[in-house]
Design an enzyme around this catalytic site. Sequence first.
Site, PDB file in Angstrom:
ATOM      1  N   GLY A  35       4.887  20.417 -72.521  1.00 29.42           N
ATOM      2  CA  GLY A  35       4.140  19.172 -72.458  1.00 29.42           C
ATOM      3  C   GLY A  35       4.135  18.490 -73.805  1.00 29.42           C
ATOM      4  O   GLY A  35       5.019  18.697 -74.629  1.00 29.42           O
ATOM      5  N   CYS A  36       3.139  17.717 -74.045  1.00 30.80           N
ATOM      6  CA  CYS A  36       2.996  16.963 -75.283  1.00 30.80           C
ATOM      7  C   CYS A  36       3.038  17.890 -76.493  1.00 30.80           C
ATOM      8  O   CYS A  36       2.295  18.858 -76.575  1.00 30.80           O
ATOM      9  CB  CYS A  36       1.664  16.211 -75.243  1.00 30.80           C
ATOM     10  SG  CYS A  36       1.212  15.441 -76.792  1.00 30.80           S
ATOM     11  N   PHE A  37       3.921  17.588 -77.444  1.00 28.39           N
ATOM     12  CA  PHE A  37       4.013  18.476 -78.608  1.00 28.39           C
ATOM     13  C   PHE A  37       2.789  18.416 -79.509  1.00 28.39           C
ATOM     14  O   PHE A  37       2.562  19.306 -80.307  1.00 28.39           O
ATOM     15  CB  PHE A  37       5.309  18.311 -79.396  1.00 28.39           C
ATOM     16  CG  PHE A  37       5.733  16.919 -79.775  1.00 28.39           C
ATOM     17  CD1 PHE A  37       4.850  15.920 -80.125  1.00 28.39           C
ATOM     18  CD2 PHE A  37       7.084  16.624 -79.791  1.00 28.39           C
ATOM     19  CE1 PHE A  37       5.279  14.653 -80.489  1.00 28.39           C
ATOM     20  CE2 PHE A  37       7.538  15.352 -80.156  1.00 28.39           C
ATOM     21  CZ  PHE A  37       6.636  14.370 -80.502  1.00 28.39           C
ATOM     22  N   CYS A  39      -0.188  18.791 -78.416  1.00 33.89           N
ATOM     23  CA  CYS A  39      -1.037  19.858 -77.865  1.00 33.89           C
ATOM     24  C   CYS A  39      -0.528  21.240 -78.245  1.00 33.89           C
ATOM     25  O   CYS A  39      -1.305  22.115 -78.634  1.00 33.89           O
ATOM     26  CB  CYS A  39      -1.098  19.770 -76.344  1.00 33.89           C
ATOM     27  SG  CYS A  39      -1.904  18.294 -75.705  1.00 33.89           S
TER      28      CYS A  39
END
Length: 171
Positions: free
Chosen positions: A8-10, A12
């Site tokens: 997912g979002c890096f 995070c």
Amino acid sequence: MKATFGGGCFWCTEVIFQNTKGVHAVLPGYMGGQRENPTYEQVCSGATGHVEVIEIDFDENQISFQELLSVFFKTHDPTTRNRQGADVGTQYRSVVFYHNEAQKEEAIALIAGLEAAKVYDNPIVTAVESAETFWEAEDYHHDYFNQNPQNQFCQVVIAPKLTKYLKSLDH
């Protein structure tokens, strides 16, 4: 030693591994696409085929690749294809990019074990792929959570995830 994960979002995933003992450095970037030196905007469009990833530099004497895999699978949803929470697109797919055959075998074995134990309600869709060229993300993505603590995304999405992870370390 290196490990590369797309979960997912890096923003995070970066902060989770920054707070993991034995990890020396975590870099956000892109891997697995067709364009050389892609930009964030290009990757977010979905047109390049890249995944938002983190490249982890770790000390095998302090933490094993198996332990990093365990953290990875506990801190994102490996059962949603091309999605993590509200983030949707191929750039958010769940993937382990292995750097050698041992990492490949460990990732496949861990996934098989999680599936056999029925840890998740849905099948794991995490891909296991050979590491390709790592394209480092733009500077403003580096250490994003720590540099932008007042950002609403950081407060609403990342902070609770980090708090949950840090509490899990106490047990």
